[in-house]
Design an enzyme around this catalytic site. Structure first.
Site, PDB file in Angstrom:
ATOM      1  N   LYS A   1      19.091  -5.381  15.202  1.00 21.80           N
ATOM      2  CA  LYS A   1      19.911  -6.522  14.764  1.00 21.80           C
ATOM      3  C   LYS A   1      21.325  -6.066  14.407  1.00 21.80           C
ATOM      4  O   LYS A   1      22.316  -6.661  14.817  1.00 21.80           O
ATOM      5  CB  LYS A   1      19.300  -7.201  13.542  1.00 21.80           C
ATOM      6  CG  LYS A   1      20.243  -8.210  12.857  1.00 21.80           C
ATOM      7  CD  LYS A   1      19.624  -8.838  11.642  1.00 21.80           C
ATOM      8  CE  LYS A   1      19.702  -8.067  10.394  1.00 21.80           C
ATOM      9  NZ  LYS A   1      21.018  -8.091   9.713  1.00 21.80           N
ATOM     10  N   ASN A   2      21.428  -4.972  13.659  1.00 23.34           N
ATOM     11  CA  ASN A   2      22.722  -4.548  13.130  1.00 23.34           C
ATOM     12  C   ASN A   2      23.604  -3.825  14.136  1.00 23.34           C
ATOM     13  O   ASN A   2      24.704  -3.407  13.804  1.00 23.34           O
ATOM     14  CB  ASN A   2      22.518  -3.713  11.863  1.00 23.34           C
ATOM     15  CG  ASN A   2      22.036  -4.590  10.723  1.00 23.34           C
ATOM     16  OD1 ASN A   2      22.050  -5.823  10.832  1.00 23.34           O
ATOM     17  ND2 ASN A   2      21.595  -3.988   9.645  1.00 23.34           N
TER      18      ASN A   2
ATOM     19  N   CYS B   1      26.240 -13.466  -2.045  1.00 25.67           N
ATOM     20  CA  CYS B   1      25.042 -13.013  -1.328  1.00 25.67           C
ATOM     21  C   CYS B   1      24.002 -12.578  -2.351  1.00 25.67           C
ATOM     22  O   CYS B   1      24.350 -12.082  -3.421  1.00 25.67           O
ATOM     23  CB  CYS B   1      25.397 -11.834  -0.421  1.00 25.67           C
ATOM     24  SG  CYS B   1      23.955 -11.074   0.342  1.00 25.67           S
TER      25      CYS B   1
ATOM     26  N   ARG C   1      29.415  -8.327  -2.532  1.00 29.13           N
ATOM     27  CA  ARG C   1      29.791  -8.042  -1.128  1.00 29.13           C
ATOM     28  C   ARG C   1      31.173  -8.570  -0.751  1.00 29.13           C
ATOM     29  O   ARG C   1      31.321  -9.407   0.150  1.00 29.13           O
ATOM     30  CB  ARG C   1      28.736  -8.558  -0.163  1.00 29.13           C
ATOM     31  CG  ARG C   1      27.355  -7.964  -0.430  1.00 29.13           C
ATOM     32  CD  ARG C   1      26.335  -8.368   0.585  1.00 29.13           C
ATOM     33  NE  ARG C   1      26.498  -7.685   1.857  1.00 29.13           N
ATOM     34  CZ  ARG C   1      25.695  -7.876   2.904  1.00 29.13           C
ATOM     35  NH1 ARG C   1      24.706  -8.754   2.807  1.00 29.13           N
ATOM     36  NH2 ARG C   1      25.878  -7.225   4.030  1.00 29.13           N
TER      37      ARG C   1
ATOM     38  N   ASP D   1      18.421  -0.521   3.478  1.00 32.46           N
ATOM     39  CA  ASP D   1      17.635  -1.576   4.132  1.00 32.46           C
ATOM     40  C   ASP D   1      16.153  -1.241   4.213  1.00 32.46           C
ATOM     41  O   ASP D   1      15.364  -2.058   4.706  1.00 32.46           O
ATOM     42  CB  ASP D   1      18.186  -1.856   5.533  1.00 32.46           C
ATOM     43  CG  ASP D   1      19.596  -2.440   5.495  1.00 32.46           C
ATOM     44  OD1 ASP D   1      20.269  -2.436   6.528  1.00 32.46           O
ATOM     45  OD2 ASP D   1      20.016  -2.875   4.394  1.00 32.46           O
TER      46      ASP D   1
ATOM     47  N   ARG E   1      15.247 -13.899  10.293  1.00 35.79           N
ATOM     48  CA  ARG E   1      16.618 -13.474  10.558  1.00 35.79           C
ATOM     49  C   ARG E   1      16.663 -12.096  11.193  1.00 35.79           C
ATOM     50  O   ARG E   1      17.555 -11.787  11.964  1.00 35.79           O
ATOM     51  CB  ARG E   1      17.433 -13.437   9.262  1.00 35.79           C
ATOM     52  CG  ARG E   1      17.617 -14.783   8.595  1.00 35.79           C
ATOM     53  CD  ARG E   1      18.650 -14.668   7.499  1.00 35.79           C
ATOM     54  NE  ARG E   1      19.893 -14.106   8.047  1.00 35.79           N
ATOM     55  CZ  ARG E   1      20.928 -13.784   7.274  1.00 35.79           C
ATOM     56  NH1 ARG E   1      20.845 -13.928   5.960  1.00 35.79           N
ATOM     57  NH2 ARG E   1      22.032 -13.286   7.813  1.00 35.79           N
TER      58      ARG E   1
HETATM   59  C1  EPZ Z   1      25.828  -3.601   6.778  1.00 34.32           C
HETATM   60  O1  EPZ Z   1      26.349  -4.562   5.855  1.00 34.32           O
HETATM   61  C2  EPZ Z   1      24.466  -4.153   7.219  1.00 34.32           C
HETATM   62  N1  EPZ Z   1      24.636  -5.448   7.839  1.00 34.32           N
HETATM   63  C3  EPZ Z   1      23.549  -4.285   6.003  1.00 34.32           C
HETATM   64  O2  EPZ Z   1      22.260  -4.720   6.448  1.00 34.32           O
HETATM   65  C4  EPZ Z   1      23.386  -2.925   5.355  1.00 34.32           C
HETATM   66  O3  EPZ Z   1      22.631  -3.055   4.181  1.00 34.32           O
HETATM   67  C5  EPZ Z   1      24.777  -2.357   4.996  1.00 34.32           C
HETATM   68  O4  EPZ Z   1      25.621  -2.324   6.161  1.00 34.32           O
HETATM   69  C6  EPZ Z   1      24.693  -0.940   4.444  1.00 34.32           C
HETATM   70  O5  EPZ Z   1      24.042  -0.107   5.335  1.00 34.32           O
HETATM   71  C7  EPZ Z   1      24.915  -5.495   9.179  1.00 34.32           C
HETATM   72  O6  EPZ Z   1      25.077  -4.505   9.867  1.00 34.32           O
HETATM   73  C8  EPZ Z   1      25.015  -6.858   9.783  1.00 34.32           C
HETATM   74  P1  EPZ Z   1      28.887  -2.315   3.799  1.00 34.32           P
HETATM   75  P2  EPZ Z   1      27.879  -4.482   5.366  1.00 34.32           P
HETATM   76  O7  EPZ Z   1      30.226  -2.859   4.108  1.00 34.32           O
HETATM   77  O8  EPZ Z   1      28.716  -4.007   6.476  1.00 34.32           O
HETATM   78  C9  EPZ Z   1      30.933  -2.738  -0.524  1.00 34.32           C
HETATM   79  C10 EPZ Z   1      20.349  -6.066   6.522  1.00 34.32           C
HETATM   80  O9  EPZ Z   1      19.407  -6.173   5.714  1.00 34.32           O
HETATM   81  N2  EPZ Z   1      32.114  -3.303   0.164  1.00 34.32           N
HETATM   82  O10 EPZ Z   1      28.550  -0.979   4.328  1.00 34.32           O
HETATM   83  O11 EPZ Z   1      28.204  -5.776   4.731  1.00 34.32           O
HETATM   84  C11 EPZ Z   1      29.713  -3.643  -0.441  1.00 34.32           C
HETATM   85  O12 EPZ Z   1      29.738  -4.660  -1.404  1.00 34.32           O
HETATM   86  C12 EPZ Z   1      21.794  -5.998   6.008  1.00 34.32           C
HETATM   87  O13 EPZ Z   1      20.204  -6.003   7.754  1.00 34.32           O
HETATM   88  C13 EPZ Z   1      33.264  -3.563  -0.570  1.00 34.32           C
HETATM   89  O14 EPZ Z   1      33.315  -3.329  -1.769  1.00 34.32           O
HETATM   90  O15 EPZ Z   1      27.762  -3.365   4.227  1.00 34.32           O
HETATM   91  C14 EPZ Z   1      28.569  -2.659  -0.638  1.00 34.32           C
HETATM   92  O16 EPZ Z   1      28.363  -2.439  -1.993  1.00 34.32           O
HETATM   93  C15 EPZ Z   1      21.894  -6.230   4.533  1.00 34.32           C
HETATM   94  N3  EPZ Z   1      34.325  -4.104   0.080  1.00 34.32           N
HETATM   95  C16 EPZ Z   1      29.106  -1.398   0.051  1.00 34.32           C
HETATM   96  O17 EPZ Z   1      30.525  -1.548   0.134  1.00 34.32           O
HETATM   97  C17 EPZ Z   1      34.309  -4.375   1.436  1.00 34.32           C
HETATM   98  O18 EPZ Z   1      35.301  -4.884   1.982  1.00 34.32           O
HETATM   99  C18 EPZ Z   1      28.551  -1.157   1.451  1.00 34.32           C
HETATM  100  O19 EPZ Z   1      28.703  -2.354   2.199  1.00 34.32           O
HETATM  101  C19 EPZ Z   1      33.139  -4.090   2.166  1.00 34.32           C
HETATM  102  C20 EPZ Z   1      32.043  -3.541   1.507  1.00 34.32           C
END
Ligand code: EPZ
Length: 429
Positions: free
Chosen positions: A22-23, A126, A131, A316, A408
């Site tokens: 998915k990701n 979320c 996020r 995850d 999902r």
């Molecule tokens: C991706 O989300 C995945 N989603 C998530 O999978 C996964 O948990 C996550 O990466 C971490 O591996 C998809 O690929 C669609 P991040 P993403 O940006 O990109 C903070 C699932 O279950 N952050 O790496 O949104 C954020 O809040 C989903 O399939 C900021 O502060 O995750 C988090 O604490 C859930 N500012 C951390 O960084 C930003 O602009 C990591 O988030 C962006 C992120």
């Protein structure tokens, strides 16, 4: 609303085909906006998020054709999408759609890079954390886009195109890395992304973009270099297998006992999780066609795990591991460092008789002799599947409510588990 009914106590044996990730699928579909030619994606999973993204891309004017079944193909084969963004008629991604799926915010990158403008709704809150998207916005601003926030929308403008730049992320972000990498492909000059995410899905997207004519090096490492090009062309790419689906079924057999083969799975995509599984007492045997996972006889040993960006233990799989540790012989500790509110499953697991203490980002799990079936509520994608894993070992019947969360990200979950002997069925409506 559909529910899933599980009667615990069945050992699992057989083969589970692992679907495309998915990701990886979501950013790959979004990458189609970077070219006017057709991008063909194979091994695409049949998921609610994929269907929703098809609608979001359609809103921009993208045509998507799903190939029909070919002889010899079964539901175990992924689907093939032919995606054409020849005519982008609208560069706005509305709140009604983006609020349903956060990853759709990433359309901002290809739209501003190719069309010079984008108006994308902020994703909103979320269940697993605040996020924010500040680092994604920082990345395209570094590439020269003018950014305004207007009525809950991020308005990005770069009428003369983007310019290569240095982007150093203060923390590892998967979405930020996808956004920076995609936007930089059409920027004038060189972009260097420092402290980039190293998740396998990043490398899969970079691989596809390079097939489309991009010039990306270093994907999969924490330093990615992108030489901008004038335009990208069409290509064909197969989505890599889903490492989170792989880890989920591996934990399911460790919980229920038994012996299953995870077809198409690739161990190097989730080595940290497989190492933890071996620590709990399961056996893990990779082959060139997949991974065999078994647990026979011996009880589960407790572990001490901290989630972190790849190659560490993935957030995850945190909920799934917690479910497994509810029956370990002893005390486990799980520390969640990626998302600040990813313990929604704890109270639901407690309904099945689990003993879990929460203290800030740490959960302490006291293993119990037995779990007992009950009504439970899914709260988010990964939390919902942890309830399924616990129910496989719980005595009696468990009903998991709100399974739309599961749909999902897990393709035909109950069918795949039933095929291996689980007493599981979907109750519609
Ligand atoms: C991706 O989300 C995945 N989603 C998530 O999978 C996964 O948990 C996550 O990466 C971490 O591996 C998809 O690929 C669609 P991040 P993403 O940006 O990109 C903070 C699932 O279950 N952050 O790496 O949104 C954020 O809040 C989903 O399939 C900021 O502060 O995750 C988090 O604490 C859930 N500012 C951390 O960084 C930003 O602009 C990591 O988030 C962006 C992120």
């Amino acid at each position: 609303m559909d529910r899933i009914r599980i009667v615990g106590g069945q050992r699992l044996s057989g083969t589970i085909p692992i679907s495309g990730a998915k990701n990886a699928t979501l950013p790959l579909m979004i990458a189609s906006l970077l070219t006017e030619e057709t991008l063909t994606l194979d091994n695409v999973p049949r998921l609610a998020d994929v269907v929703l993204l098809q609608r979001i891309l359609g809103n921009h004017g993208v045509d998507i054709m799903v190939s029909g079944k070919r002889s010899g193909m079964t539901a175990d084969h992924g689907q093939t999408l032919h995606i054409s963004a020849a005519n982008i008629v609208d560069t706005t991604a509305p709140y009604e759609l983006v609020s349903k799926m956060r990853a759709s915010f990433w359309v901002i990158a290809p739209l501003v890079a190719r069309m010079g403008q984008a108006r994308v709704s902020m994703p909103g809150g979320c269940a697993i954390g605040t996020r924010p998207v500040d680092l994604l916005i920082m990345a395209i601003e570094r590439l020269g886009a003018k950014i305004d926030i207007d009525g809950g929308y991020v308005v990005a403008q770069a009428p003369k195109g983007l310019k290569g730049a240095e982007i150093a992320f203060p923390k590892v972000t998967v979405g930020g890395t996808h956004t920076a990498m995609m936007a930089a492909t059409l920027a004038d000059g060189t972009t260097v992304i420092e402290n980039a995410a190293r998740e396998p899905e990043i490398a899969d997207v970079a691989d596809c973009l390079n097939k489309m004519g991009a010039r990306i090096s270093g994907a999969g490492t924490s330093r990615i270099v992108v030489e901008g090009v004038a335009k990208l062309n069409g290509a064909r790419h197969a989505v890599l297998p889903d490492r989170i689906e792989t880890g989920t079924y591996a934990m399911a057999v460790a919980m229920a006992g038994g012996d299953i083969f995870l077809q198409n799975a690739r161990p190097e995509l989730l080595q940290a999780a497989l190492d933890v599984l071996v620590e709990t007492g399961a056996t893990v045997a990779p082959t060139n066609r997949g991974i065999r996972v078994a647990r026979n006889g011996a009880g589960l040993a407790p572990v001490d795990v901290t989630t972190a960006p790849f190659p560490a233990f993935p957030t995850d799989l945190q909920a799934q591991l917690m479910a497994l540790m509810t029956r370990a012989h002893g005390t486990s500790r799980i520390t969640e460092t990626v998302f600040e509110n990813r313990f929604m499953h704890v109270q639901e697991l407690a309904r099945l008789g689990a003993r879990i203490q929460l203290e800030g980002e740490r959960a302490t799990i006291e293993g119990v002799e037995r779990l007992k079936g009950a009504q439970v509520m899914a709260t988010d994608l990964r939390a919902s599947v942890s309830l399924v894993i616990a129910a496989l070992a719980a005595e009696g019947e468990t009903i998991v409510n709100r399974v739309y969360h599961l749909d999902r990200g897990f393709e035909r979950l109950e069918e795949k588990l039933a095929r291996c002997g689980a007493a599981i069925e979907r109750l519609s409506g």
